[in-house]
Design a protein around this motif. Structure first.
Motif, mmCIF file in Angstrom:
data_model
loop_
_atom_site.group_PDB
_atom_site.id
_atom_site.type_symbol
_atom_site.label_atom_id
_atom_site.label_comp_id
_atom_site.label_asym_id
_atom_site.label_seq_id
_atom_site.Cartn_x
_atom_site.Cartn_y
_atom_site.Cartn_z
ATOM 1 N N LYS A 872 0.665 -1.286 -0.103
ATOM 2 C CA LYS A 872 0.001 -0.158 -0.108
ATOM 3 C C LYS A 872 0.940 1.319 0.074
ATOM 4 O O LYS A 872 0.422 2.422 -0.355
ATOM 5 N N LYS A 873 1.713 1.205 0.694
ATOM 6 C CA LYS A 873 2.730 2.416 0.659
ATOM 7 C C LYS A 873 3.606 2.640 -0.404
ATOM 8 O O LYS A 873 4.299 3.781 -0.741
ATOM 9 N N ALA A 874 3.680 1.415 -1.376
ATOM 10 C CA ALA A 874 4.444 1.702 -2.557
ATOM 11 C C ALA A 874 4.202 2.809 -3.641
ATOM 12 O O ALA A 874 2.903 2.404 -4.219
ATOM 13 N N GLU A 875 4.816 3.424 -4.337
ATOM 14 C CA GLU A 875 4.370 4.300 -5.154
ATOM 15 C C GLU A 875 5.265 4.335 -6.436
ATOM 16 O O GLU A 875 6.471 3.996 -6.270
ATOM 17 N N PRO A 876 4.891 4.663 -7.691
ATOM 18 C CA PRO A 876 5.940 4.832 -8.693
ATOM 19 C C PRO A 876 6.884 5.696 -8.509
ATOM 20 O O PRO A 876 6.891 6.826 -8.117
ATOM 21 N N GLY A 877 8.210 5.203 -8.672
ATOM 22 C CA GLY A 877 9.507 5.907 -8.248
ATOM 23 C C GLY A 877 9.673 6.240 -6.644
ATOM 24 O O GLY A 877 10.775 6.897 -6.554
ATOM 25 N N ARG A 878 8.798 5.658 -6.043
ATOM 26 C CA ARG A 878 9.072 5.401 -4.519
ATOM 27 C C ARG A 878 8.760 4.156 -3.892
ATOM 28 O O ARG A 878 7.547 4.090 -3.267
ATOM 29 N N PRO A 879 9.434 3.187 -4.145
ATOM 30 C CA PRO A 879 9.150 1.914 -3.478
ATOM 31 C C PRO A 879 9.080 2.019 -2.113
ATOM 32 O O PRO A 879 9.605 2.772 -1.279
ATOM 33 N N ALA A 880 8.221 0.903 -1.596
ATOM 34 C CA ALA A 880 7.933 0.857 -0.250
ATOM 35 C C ALA A 880 9.156 0.067 0.532
ATOM 36 O O ALA A 880 9.738 -0.672 -0.182
#
Length: 885
Positions: A872-880
């Protein structure tokens, strides 16, 4: 190897000798892909200063880069060897300027060779040699034949200390001081030789727009110096003297002319000075064109305004200049700040005749006149108080008034004046003219050139005036008695065509071989100080255009690209002997080596910027070169045999990225960025070797790339390391490394890796994790990448609604809605990242950097293999990131 670094002296001597023995920098006359790289040649003062070192390191680095790219490079050096400093030095030391200059040249050439500059010394020129200045004289004669030379009386700038004429550009500052000795400059009437540069004023101005490779500031300085103005000339009838023509760019304001002004040296002013004591006193003692405020004296004369028929007073005023316009002007204090100040001082009327254009103006009504009692209104607008012309806009009024007034004509004026080249000194090119009482001024025939300088006579004034035997000659036309011209040429003549001589420096039949010059010209990259933005560059452009018109040169501009390099400073101040803050290049070379000095300068700042010299920076640069040498020696002696694994893949990608970026930066002359990339790659290679047994091919490829990328700036050590890597050829002849990569992809990959490393550091610090046991890096699910792309491309007001039209996003329920809200908030700042597969691949190849830094195993997981809470915390360019403590 010692704590002080590698043995730079031995390395530099070895490769300088090898280059000389192999003649590696000699440029053939028969070339296929010519590139001409040139630094402004120096005055031979006897010592290189840091400005020289920076200038010539820039051109040397660029020339070496282009050569490694496969170009045939012309990179010559010569000496701007005439000039007053050598003459003054000779007088002080009771020697002669020739010996002094040649000694200085020998010293500076040795210093340049010690810096490793890759010049073709076979093409060396010195402007003080008869073999060179013969062609100055030949060119003077050609200009004379084409009507581009004139001798006339002129008021000139005279330096009493240097006892010579100065060009306007050589008079500096508000105090009008000599550019050489800082003595006050006075005015003197002398008969002078002029080159008619004004014949080319329009082309010189209009061609500036095509000089796209020049700094905008330099182009604007040239525009300002030429100073073209469009306007009108109109006659004012002066009582007792007839019509006097005034030039104005604002004939639309003529109804507001309330007085007329003449320059102090206008013929009418001089005539009045003989009759009127007040005028004489002002002209001879009070007039100060450079004063803080305009000053003048009223005369008994009146002028008739041709637009109104009114009689207005005539002043002699010091803000009117004889060589600007016509030396006479109509004064309109309501619409000119200088005229306003003078009218206020003298109590003259201030009449508004132009009003600001009202908002929504219909083009017919006449607006109210502005209040100009306190300040002039200087913009265009709508005419008022102007009779039949009231209600016209300024531009229309200018056209009609110029057509309607009987004496008015359209006129173009220039600030540029013809180039006075006469100098009353010895150490310069003798002007090839014989003065004959019967024939006048006669050019010396080509067969008798050069007119060589006689032996130097240490005397006050011009030594050529004292050389009686040399002066007395025969007239080339009638054979009678004649006297040689004793003026020598301005040294800017020497530098106005020297770049052409390099194409054929030994040619004995012409100043340059036209075919060779056409092959090489224009200079592809020219580098020099901003102080030459007007004089040298403008004169060079003038000469090139004349030679294109009359000598078959194909090109009308001499320099395609121009770089004006910044200064080397110490603690924010320009280095100078008077300030005692000069750093000696020779000391730096002896202590740290030429490569260290060169590399420090090129990495400190972009070439056009000023930068501060730093001894700490020099030591750091030397330490970097020492470490690089140790790395190469360790590789050669150890021959690693590691795996071609993910770590090697990461290093390979960084090698490609560095090559691609550094290549582009070298091409743009942003050496500091190219060198930063190269040093970062060196650091990555060192970390790679520290982390694991490197893959031999990858590691060798990286070292080879670093050595070649450094070779233009640190050529000696690059040759040493190239040889140690087993290459038989010179690195200067090695092919430039190439790599086909997408720079945007590289930027995103690097940003992803660095952001991830920074996030791990933040978590470890905030959570107080002293000994991480494992680190999981989780890539975002694919639907988030799709949602990001839609958000970037969409212009819909309801972004969430558009996202929910995609079934695979809508299926994510609350997670999709929450992410959509985040995208809506950040919508203006969104940018595309790598795709999920590319992100995972980039993070896997860089995982070793995290493992090395935190001494913990790192796993890079796709979303479908990770815990749902983490995903849920992972975003494109910003992995969890999940860290096990």
């Amino acid at each position: 190897m010692s704590d002080a670094g590698y043995d730079h002296a031995t390395v530099e001597r070895r490769w300088q000798a090898a280059w000389e023995e192999s003649d590696v920098y000699r440029t053939s006359d028969d070339v296929d892909d010519p590139t001409y790289v040139l630094g402004m040649y120096p005055y031979p003062s006897g010592k290189l200063h840091m400005g020289h070192v920076r200038n010539y390191t820039i051109t040397d680095a660029y020339a070496r880069y282009r050569r490694m790219c496969g170009d045939d490079v012309l990179h010559p050096m010569g000496w701007d060897a005439f000039g007053l400093p050598a003459e003054n030095a000779a007088k002080e030391r009771d020697t002669n300027p020739r010996d002094w200059t040649i000694d200085c040249i020998d010293t500076m050439r040795e210093q340049m060779e010690a810096m490793g500059f890759g010049y073709d010394w076979d093409r060396e020129i010195a402007t003080c040699t008869p073999e060179y200045y013969r062609w100055n004289q030949w060119l003077f004669t050609r200009f004379y034949e084409e009507g581009l030379v004139e001798r006339r009386d002129a008021e000139v700038n005279w330096c009493e200390e240097c006892e010579t004429v100065l060009a306007d550009e050589q008079v500096e500052g508000d105090d009008e001081l000599c550019w050489r000795c800082d003595s006050p400059v006075v005015q003197r009437d002398l008969e002078q030789w002029f080159l008619s540069i004004t014949e080319y004023a329009d082309e010189l101005l209009e061609a500036i727009d095509d000089l796209e490779g020049w700094p905008n500031s330099v182009r604007q300085m040239q525009r300002n110096w030429i100073g073209r103005q469009y306007g009108s000339e109109v006659d004012f009838e002066i009582s007792g003297h007839g019509p006097v023509t005034a030039f104005t760019t604002r004939i639309d304001t003529i109804h507001g002319a309330t007085f007329f002004a003449l320059a102090p040296d206008h013929p009418i002013s001089e005539e009045l000075a003989e009759e009127d004591e007040d005028v004489r006193q002002f002209v001879e003692h009070e007039a100060d064109p450079d004063g803080d405020e305009p000053n003048g004296v009223e005369t008994d004369l009146t002028a008739t305004n041709p637009a109104t028929g009114e009689e207005i007073p005539v002043y002699v005023a010091d803000f009117v200049l004889s060589d600007v316009g016509t030396g006479a002007l109509m004064a309109v204090p309501g619409h000119d700040e200088r005229d306003h100040a003078f009218a206020t001082k003298m109590g003259e009327a201030i009449v508004p005749v132009v009003a600001p254009e009202p908002d929504g103006w219909d083009g017919e009504t006449v607006p109210d006149a502005p209040d100009v009692s306190e300040a002039a209104f200087t913009d265009d607008g709508v005419l008022v108080n102007s009779g039949d012309y009231s209600g016209l806009d300024s531009e229309t009024a200018r056209e009609r008034l110029t057509a309607d007034l009987e004496s008015a004509t359209g006129s173009t004026q220039y600030q540029l004046r013809d180039w006075g080249i006469s100098r009353q000194r010895y150490w310069g090119t003798p002007i090839p003219i014989v003065h004959c009482s019967d024939c006048g001024s006669v050019p010396v025939p080509e067969s008798e050139l050069p007119v060589e300088l006689p032996e130097f006579i240490n005397t006050s004034g011009n030594p050529l005036d004292a050389a009686e035997e040399w002066k007395q000659t025969t007239c080339p036309e009638c054979g009678g008695d004649g006297v040689r011209e004793t003026d020598t040429m301005d040294t800017f003549v020497d530098s106005s065509w020297y770049f052409l001589r390099y194409a054929s420096p030994d040619l004995e039949t012409a100043p340059f071989d036209v075919d060779r010059a056409n092959d090489w010209m224009p200079v592809d990259q020219y580098v020099g100080g901003i102080e030459h933005a007007v004089m040298h560059l403008l004169y060079s452009r003038f000469f090139t255009k004349v030679l294109a018109d009359y000598e078959g040169l194909d090109h009308r501009e001499p320099f395609t690209n121009l770089l004006a390099q910044g200064m080397v400073q110490l603690e924010g101040e320009k280095m100078s002997k008077s300030k005692g803050n000069v750093v000696s290049p020779q000391r730096i070379v002896e202590e740290y080596g030429a490569d260290t000095a060169r590399l420090f300068m090129m990495q400190a700042a972009q070439p056009e910027r000023d930068f501060d010299w730093s001894e700490e920076g020099v030591r750091s640069t030397n330490a970097f070169l020492t470490r690089l040498k140790e790395m190469v020696e360790a590789y050669v002696s150890g021959q690693p045999d590691g795996e071609d694994d993910a770590v090697a893949s990461y290093v390979d990608a960084e090698i490609d990225a560095t090559i691609a970026i550094a290549d582009a930066e070298y091409d743009d002359l942003t050496f500091n960025r190219a060198l930063r990339e190269t040093q970062d790659l060196t650091r990555t290679l060192r970390q790679y070797a520290d982390y694991t047994e490197p893959h031999a091919d990858t590691y060798e490829r990286g070292l080879s790339a670093v050595v070649r990328l450094l070779a233009p700036v640190a050529p000696h050590l690059a040759e040493e390391l190239w040889s140690e890597l087993g290459n038989d050829d010179f690195v200067v002849d090695a092919p430039w490394p190439t790599a086909e990569v997408d720079r945007d992809h590289v930027r995103k990959r690097r940003q992803l890796v660095e952001n991830t490393r920074e996030d791990v550091r933040d978590i470890v610090e905030v959570a107080g994790i002293e000994d991480p046991q494992a680190i999981d890096v989780v890539v975002a699910p694919e639907w988030k990448y799709d949602a990001l792309e839609i958000a970037i491309e969409s212009d819909a007001d309801n972004l969430i609604g558009e996202l929910m039209q995609q079934s695979h996003i809508r299926e994510q329920g609350d997670a999709a809605a929450s992410y959509g809200q985040d995208l809506q908030v950040e919508r203006e700042a969104l940018s595309m990242t790598l795709g999920p597969e590319d992100e995972r691949e980039a993070l896997e190849s860089a995982a070793w950097l995290l493992e090395r830094e935190f001494d913990a195993p790192v796993s890079v997981l796709p979303a479908d293999e990770a815990d749902t809470g983490v995903v849920k915390k992972a975003e494109p360019g910003r992995p969890a990131i999940e860290i096990e403590d």
